[in-house]
Structures are given as C-alpha cells and as structure tokens.
Scaffold this active site. Sequence first.
Site, PDB file in Angstrom:
ATOM      1  N   GLU A  43       0.845  -1.191   0.000  1.00 39.53           N
ATOM      2  CA  GLU A  43       0.000   0.000   0.000  1.00 39.53           C
ATOM      3  C   GLU A  43       0.887   1.250   0.000  1.00 39.53           C
ATOM      4  O   GLU A  43       1.910   1.298   0.670  1.00 39.53           O
ATOM      5  CB  GLU A  43      -0.886  -0.009   1.240  1.00 39.53           C
ATOM      6  CG  GLU A  43      -1.769   1.224   1.409  1.00 39.53           C
ATOM      7  CD  GLU A  43      -2.528   1.233   2.726  1.00 39.53           C
ATOM      8  OE1 GLU A  43      -3.559   1.922   2.792  1.00 39.53           O
ATOM      9  OE2 GLU A  43      -2.084   0.556   3.688  1.00 39.53           O
ATOM     10  N   LYS A 109      -9.538   2.570  -2.261  1.00 42.14           N
ATOM     11  CA  LYS A 109      -9.762   2.005  -0.931  1.00 42.14           C
ATOM     12  C   LYS A 109     -11.115   2.435  -0.378  1.00 42.14           C
ATOM     13  O   LYS A 109     -11.419   3.623  -0.277  1.00 42.14           O
ATOM     14  CB  LYS A 109      -8.638   2.463   0.002  1.00 42.14           C
ATOM     15  CG  LYS A 109      -8.635   1.812   1.371  1.00 42.14           C
ATOM     16  CD  LYS A 109      -7.428   2.328   2.168  1.00 42.14           C
ATOM     17  CE  LYS A 109      -7.325   1.688   3.532  1.00 42.14           C
ATOM     18  NZ  LYS A 109      -6.161   2.243   4.287  1.00 42.14           N
ATOM     19  N   CYS A 143      -5.502  -2.908   2.877  1.00 37.65           N
ATOM     20  CA  CYS A 143      -5.250  -2.739   4.302  1.00 37.65           C
ATOM     21  C   CYS A 143      -6.505  -2.790   5.189  1.00 37.65           C
ATOM     22  O   CYS A 143      -6.984  -3.864   5.509  1.00 37.65           O
ATOM     23  CB  CYS A 143      -4.472  -1.440   4.531  1.00 37.65           C
ATOM     24  SG  CYS A 143      -3.553  -1.408   6.100  1.00 37.65           S
TER      25      CYS A 143
END
Length: 258
Positions: A43, A109, A143
């Site tokens: 990431e 995300k 994540c």
Amino acid sequence: MEHLKIALLQADLIWERATDNRRKFARLLQTISPDTDLVVLPEMFTTGFSMEPAKLAETMEGETIAWLRQQAADLQVAITGSIIIEENGNYYNRLLWVFPEGEILSYDKRHLFTLAGEEKVYTPGQKQLLVTYKGWKIMPLICYDLRFPVWSRNQFDYDLLLYVANFPDKRGLAWRTLLQARAIENQVYTIGLNRVGTDGNGAYYAGDSCLIDYDGKIRHHLPPREMVQQFEIKKEEQTNFRKKLAFLPDQDEFTIHV
C-alpha cells in the site's frame, strides 16, 4: 492457467520520497524469476502511509504510472500496489493493476482508516474490482478493508483474494488472524502483502506478509525484513477443496449499499 506464479515485494518504504522508492523497487524487481506472472507491491508504495496527499499525489498520467507500465512491459508481468492519486479535486488511496500490455485497472480504498484521519483527506471508493488475469479471478483490496468481511464476500466465485497494506506491528495479531478468517470464510487463496521498517510517524511494521490457502493454512509467512518471496498457487487444489466442502453455496444473500 491452472498455476499462477507470484512475487511478493516486502519492502522498507522511504518516507514520502517517490523517486527513491521507485528506484528501490526497480532493483527488487530485477531479482524476480523470468516466469513470474504477478508482482505485488505494498500500500502507498511510493510514499508510505502518508496523510499529506496535497503534496504527494500524482495523476493517472504521472511518473509512477509510466514507471509501472514500463516495468510490467519489460518483465512481462502484471504488477499491483497502491499509490496516492489526485482526480477531479479528490485524493484517493488507489490500487493499480497494470497488465504487461499496459492496460490499467484501479480500485479506490473503500474503508478509510479513521484512527489516522485518512477519511479527512482521502475520498472512499464506491465499488469493488474483480480482475481476470490468465484464467484467474482476483479481488484486490487495501489494508483496513481487511476488517470488514462483507466487502470481500466471495459472491463472485473469485480464485484469489489479495490485500496490500501498511499494517503496523502492534496490530499484527489482528492482521494474521483476519487474513486466515478471510481465507476460511471465502474458501480462497489469500495474500496479505505488508511493508517493513519504521515510517515517518514512528510506526513500526514487521511485515508478516502471508500466503494462506483456501482452508486457512499459512503456506508462507515472511520474516521482518526486506525481501522478495516467490511461490506458485494451483487452482485445481482449491477447486477440489470447494467441491469436497461446498460451503460457499450456503451463503446468505444480501445487497451492499455504498
């Protein structure tokens, strides 16, 4: 292809220095085997997990996009990882999937990490991405998405679940446990690629990058150092396991509203 050869690049990111990080990853990429199919980067691999998008963001025509296309073409691999992107006045923590031919798919995300104030400076994504590559259906996520199982629910019959991350060591137990949970509940190969080292805010990352198979067994677990890990996964093994233990058809049906 029944087999997919993957390289995980677990690296110590240089804080907010994109050029230096691209140079580092270019060196690491030179060590992968020539028959690799997919390379996974962490990431925000050009900057670390920074809350300064105004000074760090690139565009979809920027230097890192051009670099990714060049690396994918030169090595004849697909490459994925996330960077900070500015688009229409908004900032995104955007995962890029770059094919060897230069085509790019992206995923923004969805779950922004409120403990770090990510939601204050970035815009959340609104849709999932399902990549079809060499006969494999792959869902890439980022994540904090790991903590929200509904978002990764295997209603698409995908073959590989993939998380790129900057997941700090102080929550390492959650990282390892949740990766195994996602693999078990979705009956799918699951990869978590994390960074190592200490970032500009003093957060320490131990890596803990993993390949977990479709019944939750950890096949590879990386130690806390910068390294390249390569392995192969086999679709037939997963397909046979799902036939033997056909849990996925018993899922509840519902719709996600975003």
